[in-house]
Motif scaffolding. Structure first.
Motif, PDB file in Angstrom:
ATOM      1  N   ASN A  72      37.106  -3.563  -9.863  1.00  0.00           N
ATOM      2  CA  ASN A  72      37.628  -2.561  -8.940  1.00  0.00           C
ATOM      3  C   ASN A  72      36.932  -2.698  -7.587  1.00  0.00           C
ATOM      4  O   ASN A  72      35.700  -2.694  -7.510  1.00  0.00           O
ATOM      5  CB  ASN A  72      37.370  -1.152  -9.489  1.00  0.00           C
ATOM      6  CG  ASN A  72      37.914  -1.017 -10.897  1.00  0.00           C
ATOM      7  OD1 ASN A  72      39.116  -1.044 -11.107  1.00  0.00           O
ATOM      8  ND2 ASN A  72      37.011  -0.930 -11.876  1.00  0.00           N
ATOM      9  N   LEU A  73      37.749  -2.844  -6.565  1.00  0.00           N
ATOM     10  CA  LEU A  73      37.200  -2.929  -5.211  1.00  0.00           C
ATOM     11  C   LEU A  73      37.313  -1.553  -4.572  1.00  0.00           C
ATOM     12  O   LEU A  73      38.398  -0.950  -4.576  1.00  0.00           O
ATOM     13  CB  LEU A  73      37.988  -3.935  -4.378  1.00  0.00           C
ATOM     14  CG  LEU A  73      38.054  -5.362  -4.929  1.00  0.00           C
ATOM     15  CD1 LEU A  73      38.874  -6.250  -3.984  1.00  0.00           C
ATOM     16  CD2 LEU A  73      36.665  -5.918  -5.108  1.00  0.00           C
ATOM     17  N   TYR A 101      40.327  -7.559   2.134  1.00  0.00           N
ATOM     18  CA  TYR A 101      39.055  -8.056   1.586  1.00  0.00           C
ATOM     19  C   TYR A 101      38.931  -9.570   1.807  1.00  0.00           C
ATOM     20  O   TYR A 101      38.856 -10.356   0.856  1.00  0.00           O
ATOM     21  CB  TYR A 101      38.967  -7.762   0.087  1.00  0.00           C
ATOM     22  CG  TYR A 101      39.104  -6.307  -0.270  1.00  0.00           C
ATOM     23  CD1 TYR A 101      37.988  -5.452  -0.208  1.00  0.00           C
ATOM     24  CD2 TYR A 101      40.324  -5.773  -0.654  1.00  0.00           C
ATOM     25  CE1 TYR A 101      38.109  -4.102  -0.525  1.00  0.00           C
ATOM     26  CE2 TYR A 101      40.455  -4.437  -0.978  1.00  0.00           C
ATOM     27  CZ  TYR A 101      39.342  -3.595  -0.914  1.00  0.00           C
ATOM     28  OH  TYR A 101      39.459  -2.271  -1.234  1.00  0.00           O
ATOM     29  N   LEU A 152      31.946 -10.033  -4.206  1.00  0.00           N
ATOM     30  CA  LEU A 152      32.255  -8.783  -4.913  1.00  0.00           C
ATOM     31  C   LEU A 152      31.056  -7.845  -4.946  1.00  0.00           C
ATOM     32  O   LEU A 152      31.197  -6.629  -4.785  1.00  0.00           O
ATOM     33  CB  LEU A 152      32.735  -9.087  -6.336  1.00  0.00           C
ATOM     34  CG  LEU A 152      34.065  -9.836  -6.446  1.00  0.00           C
ATOM     35  CD1 LEU A 152      34.359 -10.162  -7.909  1.00  0.00           C
ATOM     36  CD2 LEU A 152      35.208  -9.022  -5.836  1.00  0.00           C
ATOM     37  N   ALA A 207      31.722  -3.751  -5.752  1.00  0.00           N
ATOM     38  CA  ALA A 207      32.766  -3.714  -6.777  1.00  0.00           C
ATOM     39  C   ALA A 207      32.200  -3.202  -8.097  1.00  0.00           C
ATOM     40  O   ALA A 207      31.001  -3.315  -8.361  1.00  0.00           O
ATOM     41  CB  ALA A 207      33.341  -5.115  -6.971  1.00  0.00           C
TER      42      ALA A 207
END
Lengths: 349, 181, 778
Positions: A231-232, A104, A183, A188
């Protein structure tokens, strides 16, 4: 800074039980009555909270620290190859994390370019996402603006060179988090846990609230909730992501504009999906839907990237002193798209 | 980790299941490890680490210039990592080790970065210097092979109105070379 | 050695080393040391000696004013006006006085029964408190009740010039005295908010423009810049029955002593001003200031020491600033470049103060027979400006040096060729030659010639600053019987390293290492030293230091001569020994000579003699040398035409300061001048909200300063330019190094993109606007 009592939460449940007051709510009290109430606010790294306390914009009765809650700073790879970022992970920790850097890079770039090394060493992901806007009217006790429960926005008729060009009525703040730009582009989600341990999970994009949904809060954090993690989602190996930012200065400056793009390209280089989010553009991270749509099914080159960038800015409503952001965003979007679509050069081992 | 606050004062209420116990707002005794020595001091919860260092601890080498993390003049190390001491409260330091400019030299022997700052004239009025030295010394300690860009990045949060940045970069590169030899 | 009790002729080095160093004969006044050789022949002066107080600064041991804590010390804090223009009808401090921590309360803006007290800017002092802690002082301040009546105000200079604008002052209340900026004139007319003009002229500009083959005309704007000293303005005032001691972060201990004596009716010998560490002074710490007066008054009232330190918001809002300016320049020239006329009209605002002119670069930088200037001050409801590093000339050069470049382009001349033709200074000619070579001027291309969105360019601009001298400057040198040596003066080290330079000066005379000299400065108990403003410290205090050292050496020479059985006039010094000239076998250790002294300590005090060649002018304690200080700077920039971002990639600064005393310290000063100029050019601006007159960026986060990542490669070259004027022939450097940077960058930006940016700061918004990248709005 007013006097307050100090508590150290050792569990998320303790912290949530203590967290009776959202910072935004504490800041809307009338100045005449402002004084320590009975509320408790929670503090993570506390960079922003301390700024607000020092300016007497925030006068809590009690401050509860999240710092001693175990494992809240963990960065964990999930079974589905997504990633879970603990809210207490520092920006420096995110920026230096090898797995994140590999999977990422837009997130690590955005984290690594935020603020200064010293601040990145203390500032947490959660605190970064929840920090209050930097609008200079909002930050001065002398101006009781809409976001502090007053009746006026002072920026719209005033000094608005660093303010929003999208969604800027009736309040023209820009969202202060650069990491949020990346994000949101990644899709996310955020985990919010209450004192009973119930988890509320929602997309980060929905977590942020534009002025038309809430004039005084930038997000949907509720009393007695603790933001515990981001949370990705797992990404296909064909995904490409880039984050670009431009400040007036080369370091330690709030961005004039920042852009995150996430592309999924076919082996032939055709855009199968695109996520384009603009930071420092609007009161929340601003998704450039027209630009995303303009790219679908297209090969990304100077021409299509330029067209998408123009589409992204078509709906902009700049104020008297920030129209320069329009060409600036156009340039950054085009560059970010071209960089993301550029053939990946394999590094020699 | 046992909270240093409650451990020392005994003022903390018995923890109930719902909310954590509180201390303050009146001054309370805390313990802190500063420059390798255990120190105890009285602070209100609202006192920043920078204020605690300069006030009760008498370590005035740490400077406050902007008081909002924007100039890095107040840089100290927390467990060896540079931070702005104006952006953290004294009550939350706990067991983490604080190192200030006064604790960098070993007796009369200056840290290589300090010596290089003098030799390269990497200081003028000297007000930003303690913080600048702490950032550069942390960099040299952590990363022996340095480029000018590494130094610039490490001091990107510092302001020096006298304009010493070029000499700071030169001094830090020289100190890193000395350290390697 | 010639007899030195009467004037006599001496031969001095004269001219630029490497470009025609020669010799000149001057009358040396009585009791002055003999001519000093060029640096190449000296042992200590001219060497890159590290600063003596470096160790204290890198270990945190230096005591700055903010670090001083006295027994029983109180903390002062000032209540400030929330309004840009208001009258106070009542002020009630009873509750503040009753706060348990309060020890003194002072009403600063005292409402007179008839008219009330008028406050003219946001941040103007209203009242002050001294209390047992900072927290108590802040709490007590909040208890003060003030009855403000808001008045119409004007914060914008252009609006203030309108006849219908609310008046900031009336004729009776307007400041009329000298201002720290330029031009400083008394008794100018006031029309509305506009005071002036201060005029200058020579020849006949109408005739000059009529003769011109070509006329260029342009308008230029510069912003308000704040000083941003890292150490805030700070004072510890200790009023006692037997006198007043003040510790202050000041650029002028002796001047502050004078101000205190006058303000509080004390004899000079009952006032002592001390500064050790001084955390940055760029003009705003030159005087006592209202905060200084307040702290002393609080200490007198409380009968206890009071520390008063401005917080960063107060620093940004009310501790002085560089005024904003607008100027219109017209320049007429012949085809060959010869200037026929220059006309300058300027309006500037220092808020409620005076001194917002654009200096004297247009008057004096280039040869031009016909010149006319009219400079106006415009009062606005904004905090008072004051001197800031090269006041007047820094904004002035931003206009003039762009206009000269524009003229060169219209004449199809290289900017350096035109300057070679119209600049009479041989020093700057040499500086241009050196700088052009260093930056690679031959590679400079036509404006906007680069393909692609990133366009590079090179520019040049020149500096002009007076070589200032404070004649009221004295220095004492003492030698003890054990051979230890002290140099003493009230002069303060604001970061230039003047103490080290004094040690070098004395060491050179005595044949010692500079580390052997103990420097005691920054205390008015010592002989009065010069201010550290106007780039005059080195020029003022090193000649008396050398003279005093030379005088104190004579008794040592007598003792050495007796010991060596030689004549005193045959004595010389080298490497810590006193020896017979021409017979180095006969020598005595400096300490052994000192041991023979009749008393434990001998001492000599010297003051600054007039320049040997005479001064250009002299007024009270200040004077100016006949030669100016120059400097030429070259900038190389990259302009991103899509984002509007300008990045300065390289600066070459070629400067002169007479005899360079310490190249290491001078390089630091020049880099500092360049960086402050770069920051002025690209980033800094005090932004006032037009609806409230309040500064919206009063901190170091939103007021933007150049940082390490914005710093280009800076090449510093310093000429050795001997003028045979004093015992050291040394002059200043801090301000000349700050003047040419912004216009050099602006000229480089023009060379990059073919568009001229005539306003500061040159932000991405300004570049994108100039490029027409977004529709202009009204």
């Amino acid at each position: 800074m007013n006097r307050f009592t100090w508590a150290t939460a050792r569990t998320i449940a303790e912290a949530a039980a203590a967290a009776s007051t959202i910072v935004a709510d504490a800041m809307t009290a009338l100045p005449e009555t402002a004084g320590p109430g009975d509320g408790t606010i929670v503090k993570a790294g506390g960079i922003d909270i301390l700024d607000l306390l020092k300016e007497n914009l925030l006068v809590p009765a009690r401050v509860a620290s999240l710092r001693d809650i175990p494992d809240l700073d963990a960065i964990v790879e999930e079974a589905d190859s997504g990633c879970r970022l603990g809210a207490m992970a520092t920006l420096a920790g995110l920026a230096a994390h090898p797995l994140l850097r590999q999977r990422y890079p837009a997130v690590t770039d955005a984290a690594g370019e935020s603020a200064s090394p010293q601040i990145r060493n203390l500032a947490t992901l959660g605190g970064n996402l929840l920090q209050r806007p930097r609008c200079w009217y909002f930050r001065a006790a002398e101006y009781r603006c809409l976001r502090k429960g007053g009746g006026n926005c002072f920026a719209i008729p005033g000094e608005n060179q660093y303010h929003a060009i999208f969604g800027n009525r009736p309040c023209a703040i820009v969202h202060p988090s650069t990491v949020a730009t990346a994000l949101v582009a990644l899709g996310a989600t955020v985990d919010l846990i209450d004192a009973e341990g119930a988890v509320r999970r929602l997309s980060l994009e929905d977590f942020f609230l534009p002025p038309e949904r809430d004039l005084q809060r930038e997000n949907d954090l509720r009393p007695h909730e603790i933001l515990t993690a981001i949370n990705l989602p797992p990404l296909p190996t064909s995904a490409r992501m880039v984050h670009l930012r431009q400040g007036e200065k080369d370091a330690f400056d709030w961005p004039l504009a920042d852009v995150a793009v996430l592309l999924d390209l076919s082996p032939e280089g055709i855009c199968r999906s695109a996520s384009i989010v603009l930071g420092a553009a609007a009161p929340v991270p601003h998704r450039a839907k027209p630009a995303e749509n303009a790219l679908l099914g297209k090969h990304i080159d100077e021409s299509t990237a330029g067209a998408a960038a123009r589409a992204a800015l078509a709906g902009a409503t700049p104020l008297a002193k920030n129209a320069y952001k329009t060409p600036l965003f156009e340039a950054l979007i085009r560059r970010a798209l071209l960089k993301a679509a550029a053939p990946i050069v394999k590094e020699r081992g | 980790m046992i909270n240093a606050v409650s451990a020392l004062t005994g003022r903390a209420e018995a923890p109930d299941s719902a909310a954590p116990p509180s201390v303050g707002p009146d001054p309370l005794a805390i313990a802190m490890t500063v420059n390798g020595a255990a120190r105890s001091l009285q602070v209100e919860p609202r006192m920043t680490l920078a204020e605690a260092l300069r006030g009760p601890l008498g370590l005035t080498g740490t400077k406050i210039a902007c008081n909002r993390g924007a100039c890095s003049a107040c840089t100290v190390w927390l467990d060896g990592v540079p931070i702005c001491s104006c952006t953290v409260l004294a009550v939350e330091i706990g067991t983490r080790r604080v190192t200030t400019i006064e604790g960098l030299a070993r007796g009369d022997a200056l840290h290589p970065v300090q010596a290089a700052f003098i030799a390269h004239d990497a200081l003028q009025c000297g007000f930003c210097t303690p913080g600048m030295v702490m950032s550069c010394a942390a960099l040299v300690e952590r990363q022996p092979d340095l480029t000018a860009d590494d130094v610039r990045a490490a001091i990107s949060g510092h302001y020096c109105r006298c304009g010493t940045y070029p000499h700071v970069v030169a001094a830090t590169l020289a100190a890193a070379r000395t350290r390697k030899e | 050695m010639a007899s030195d009790d009467k004037p006599h002729a001496e031969r001095f080095p004269f001219g630029i080393v490497g470009a025609g160093l020669g010799v000149v004969t001057r009358q040396l006044p009585p009791d002055e040391p003999p001519p000093l050789a060029p640096n190449a022949d000296l042992a200590v002066i001219g060497r890159p000696v590290p600063r003596q107080n470096g160790r204290a600064k890198v270990t945190g041991a230096t005591r700055f004013t903010v670090d001083i804590s006295l027994p029983g010390m109180l903390h002062g804090r000032i209540l400030r006006s929330p309004l840009a223009h208001a009258e106070i009808h009542g002020i009630d401090v009873t509750a503040a006085a009753r706060h348990p921590g309060t020890r003194a309360v002072l009403v600063v803006a005292r409402p007179d029964e008839l008219t009330g007290a008028t406050l003219r800017y946001v941040g103007a002092p209203v009242a002050a408190v001294a209390a047992v802690s900072m927290v108590a002082a802040a709490e007590a301040l909040r208890l003060i009740r003030v009855d403000y009546q808001s008045l119409p105000f004007v914060a914008d200079m252009d609006e203030a010039r309108n006849a219908t604008a609310p008046p900031v002052f009336d004729a009776a209340s307007a400041p009329a005295g000298y201002a720290s900026g330029f031009p400083a004139r008394l008794n100018l007319p006031l029309d509305g908010n506009v005071r002036g003009p201060a005029t200058d002229g020579r020849g006949d500009t109408a005739e000059g423009f009529a003769e011109a083959d070509l006329v260029v005309e342009g308008e230029y704007r510069t912003q308000v810049q704040t000083h941003c000293c890292l150490e805030p303005h700070a004072i510890v005032a200790d009023w006692r029955a037997d006198g007043l001691t003040v510790y202050m972060s000041t650029q002028f201990t002796a001047g502050v002593r004078h101000e205190l004596a006058e303000a509080f009716g004390l004899p000079l010998d009952r006032v002592r001003v001390i500064v050790d560490g001084m955390g940055g002074g760029f003009g705003s710490k030159s005087t006592l200031g209202s905060y200084g007066r307040i702290a002393v008054a609080l200490s007198r009232q409380a009968q206890a020491p009071v520390r008063l330190v401005l917080d960063r918001q107060e620093e940004q809002m009310d501790s002085g600033n560089r005024p904003a300016t607008w100027q219109r320049l017209r320049i007429g020239a012949k085809r060959d470049g010869s200037l026929t006329a220059i006309s300058l009209v300027s309006y500037g605002t220092a808020g409620v103060a005076l001194g917002a002119g654009v200096g004297n670069v247009a008057q004096a930088l280039y040869a031009c027979p016909n010149f006319a200037a009219a400079q106006y001050d415009v009062f606005t409801n904004a905090s008072p400006g004051c001197a800031m590093r090269a006041p007047g000339n820094a904004p002035g050069a931003f206009g003039l040096e762009q206009a000269i470049d524009e003229l060169a382009e219209r004449l199809q001349l290289d900017p350096l060729t035109l300057r070679d033709h119209i600049d009479p200074s041989p020093v700057r000619r040499e500086e241009r030659r050196i700088g052009a070579e260093r930056i690679g001027w031959r590679r400079r291309h036509a404006p906007g010639a680069d393909p692609g969105p990133i366009k590079r360019g090179m520019g040049v601009a020149q500096s002009l600053w007076g070589a200032n001298v404070q004649t009221n400057s004295a220095c004492e040198v003492r030698v003890m019987r054990d051979g230890s040596v002290e140099v003493l003066s009230s002069v303060q080290d604001i970061g230039t390293g003047i103490g080290t330079v004094l040690a070098q000066t004395v060491a050179e005379v005595l044949g010692l290492h500079s580390e052997a000299i103990t420097v005691r400065i920054g205390d008015t108990e010592f002989p009065a030293g010069p201010p550290s403003y106007g780039s005059r410290t080195t020029a003022s205090i090193t000649p008396p230091a050398r003279a005093a050292a030379w005088r104190v050496l004579r008794p040592l020479f007598r003792e050495a001569a007796l010991a060596l059985n030689a004549a005193a006039e045959d004595m010389a010094v080298r490497d810590g020994r006193i020896l017979v000239r021409g017979d180095s076998g006969r020598s005595i250790d400096f300490r052994d000579a000192a041991a023979r002294l009749r008393t434990d300590r001998i001492s000599a005090v010297a003051s600054r003699s007039d320049d040997y060649g005479g001064f250009r002018w002299r007024m009270a304690d200040a004077a100016q040398a006949r030669q100016d200080l120059g400097g030429v700077q070259f900038a190389a920039v990259a302009v991103d035409t899509e984002t509007g971002v300008i990045r300065v990639e390289r600066v070459v600064a070629v400067q002169d300061c007479g005899r360079p005393m310490n190249p290491l310290l001078i390089e630091s000063q020049v880099q500092g001048g360049v960086l402050m100029g770069l920051s002025y050019a690209l980033f800094e601006e005090r932004i006032l909200d037009r609806h409230t007159g309040r500064m919206v960026n009063p901190n170091l986060e939103q007021y933007k300063l150049a940082g390490a990542c914005d710093t280009p490669a800076i090449d510093v070259v310093v000429l050795e330019n001997y003028q045979a004027n004093s015992a050291t022939d040394a002059y200043g450097i801090a301000e000349p190094a700050n003047i040419a940077t912004a216009p050099a960058i602006a000229n480089a930006v023009y060379n990059a993109i073919g568009l001229r940016l005539r306003a500061l700061p040159m932000t991405p918004a300004a570049v994108l606007a100039a490029l027409g990248k977004f529709p202009a709005r009204s």
